[in-house]
Write an enzyme that holds these catalytic residues in place. Structure first.
Site, PDB file in Angstrom:
ATOM      1  N   SER A   1       0.840  -1.201   0.000  1.00 46.52           N
ATOM      2  CA  SER A   1       0.000   0.000   0.000  1.00 46.52           C
ATOM      3  C   SER A   1       0.872   1.246   0.000  1.00 46.52           C
ATOM      4  CB  SER A   1      -0.896   0.019   1.236  1.00 46.52           C
ATOM      5  OG  SER A   1      -1.443   1.316   1.383  1.00 46.52           O
TER       6      SER A   1
ATOM      7  N   HIS B   1      -1.346  -1.306  -4.124  1.00 42.71           N
ATOM      8  CA  HIS B   1      -2.615  -0.988  -3.456  1.00 42.71           C
ATOM      9  C   HIS B   1      -2.672   0.517  -3.202  1.00 42.71           C
ATOM     10  CE1 HIS B   1      -6.095  -2.102  -0.933  1.00 42.71           C
ATOM     11  NE2 HIS B   1      -5.675  -1.169  -0.089  1.00 42.71           N
TER      12      HIS B   1
ATOM     13  N   ASP C   1      -4.876   3.585  -1.632  1.00 39.96           N
ATOM     14  CA  ASP C   1      -5.939   3.891  -0.666  1.00 39.96           C
ATOM     15  C   ASP C   1      -6.449   5.310  -0.845  1.00 39.96           C
ATOM     16  OD1 ASP C   1      -6.118   1.494   1.001  1.00 39.96           O
ATOM     17  OD2 ASP C   1      -4.041   1.934   1.534  1.00 39.96           O
TER      18      ASP C   1
ATOM     19  N   MET D   1      -9.103   8.079   0.303  1.00 42.09           N
ATOM     20  CA  MET D   1      -9.969   8.403   1.456  1.00 42.09           C
ATOM     21  C   MET D   1     -10.541   9.802   1.302  1.00 42.09           C
ATOM     22  SD  MET D   1      -7.489   7.119   4.496  1.00 42.09           S
ATOM     23  CE  MET D   1      -6.626   5.550   4.400  1.00 42.09           C
TER      24      MET D   1
ATOM     25  N   HIS E   1      -8.517   1.078  -3.744  1.00 41.07           N
ATOM     26  CA  HIS E   1      -9.428   0.849  -2.619  1.00 41.07           C
ATOM     27  C   HIS E   1     -10.104   2.176  -2.285  1.00 41.07           C
ATOM     28  CE1 HIS E   1      -9.648  -0.291   1.973  1.00 41.07           C
ATOM     29  NE2 HIS E   1     -10.844  -0.159   1.430  1.00 41.07           N
TER      30      HIS E   1
ATOM     31  N   MET F   1     -12.239   4.352  -0.219  1.00 35.54           N
ATOM     32  CA  MET F   1     -12.885   4.571   1.082  1.00 35.54           C
ATOM     33  C   MET F   1     -13.595   5.910   0.997  1.00 35.54           C
ATOM     34  SD  MET F   1      -9.774   3.110   3.393  1.00 35.54           S
ATOM     35  CE  MET F   1      -8.637   3.194   2.016  1.00 35.54           C
TER      36      MET F   1
ATOM     37  N   MET G   1     -11.318  -5.967   5.680  1.00 38.23           N
ATOM     38  CA  MET G   1     -10.524  -5.012   6.461  1.00 38.23           C
ATOM     39  C   MET G   1     -10.166  -5.652   7.796  1.00 38.23           C
ATOM     40  SD  MET G   1     -10.152  -2.454   4.508  1.00 38.23           S
ATOM     41  CE  MET G   1      -9.157  -1.597   5.730  1.00 38.23           C
TER      42      MET G   1
ATOM     43  N   ASP H   1      -6.590  -6.593   4.316  1.00 39.69           N
ATOM     44  CA  ASP H   1      -6.042  -5.233   4.322  1.00 39.69           C
ATOM     45  C   ASP H   1      -5.986  -4.662   5.733  1.00 39.69           C
ATOM     46  OD1 ASP H   1      -5.183  -2.727   3.659  1.00 39.69           O
ATOM     47  OD2 ASP H   1      -7.024  -2.128   2.621  1.00 39.69           O
TER      48      ASP H   1
END
Ligand code: DX5
Ligand code: ZN
Length: 215
Positions: free
Chosen positions: A7, A32, A34, A36, A65, A67, A136, A174
């Site tokens: 990540s 990966h 992330d 957010m 991913h 979020m 998660m 994750d």
């Protein structure tokens, strides 16, 4: 052997090109990413321009991913920036089936991420529409948190569901993944291991990736 997805949340953002090139040169399978929004999770990481910058250097599969709330407004843009796997959160998607179809229609693998408290059985009716479930193993929002042990049970439960349904669904884990839990996760049925701080805080990240892969 599990797929390893480091990540970049734990990368040095001032040296992102260097860190992506390190991953290109490693045994990492995926990168990966992330994203957010500060609404679905209590933190803001980065958005489209940074993902575009990653794409300019990345030679590995980009695993995004999300979020974020209302992911349907952004999946096309992330696909255009090179995302090949796109995961949305079960908890953010009142119309999950539609979201999954939208992602698959773009030619991407469709993933669903589940928060630690969300029961894997809630996915039973959409399992055939999912290419990957991201379990998660920490509460989403931050890197460097402690692994939640209940994840082993959820992984095993989900693996049984997938075998019963006869689908090819991958299981990604994750949060808080390290050499101490990777073996047990793979034994329980994990296919993809995300690791942020364990990889990037290591003195020899490429060796750490290789070690994770060979658990
Ligand atoms: C958490 C993110 C994770 C995180 C993992 O919200 O989804 O991908 O970067 O980081 P570590 O491996 O440090 O727990
Ligand atoms: Zn993640």
């Amino acid at each position: 052997m599990p797929l390893i997805a480091p990540s970049v949340l734990a990368a040095d953002f001032a040296n992102l090109q260097r860190d992506i090139e390190m991953l290109n040169d490693s045994q990492a399978d995926w990168i990966h990413i992330d994203v957010m929004d500060g609404i679905f999770v209590p933190n803001i990481s980065f958005g489209l321009p940074v993902v575009g910058a990653i794409q300019r250097h990345a030679k590995k599969t980009m695993d995004v991913h999300l979020m974020i709330e209302k992911p349907e407004n952004y999946v096309e843009a992330f696909h255009a920036l090179g995302a090949e796997v796109i995961s949305v959160h079960y908890e953010a998607c009142p119309h999950l089936h539609r979201n999954l179809q939208q992602i698959r229609a773009l030619g991407c693998k469709a993933g669903v991420a589940l928060n630690p408290h969300t029961d894997v059985r809630l996915l039973e009716d959409v399992l055939h529409d999912i290419d990957m479930v991201c379990l998660m193993s920490v509460n989403p929002g931050f890197g460097g948190q402690k692994f939640i042990e209940n994840t082993y049970k959820k992984t095993q439960q989900l693996k049984n569901m997938i075998e019963t349904a006869g689908t090819q669904t991958l299981i990604e884990i994750d949060g808080g993944v390290n050499a101490g839990n990777a073996g047990q996760l793979c034994a329980a049925g994990a296919d993809v291991l995300v690791a942020g701080s364990f990889v990037f805080n290591s003195d020899r990240p490429k060796d750490t990736i290789r070690d994770l892969k060979s658990v």
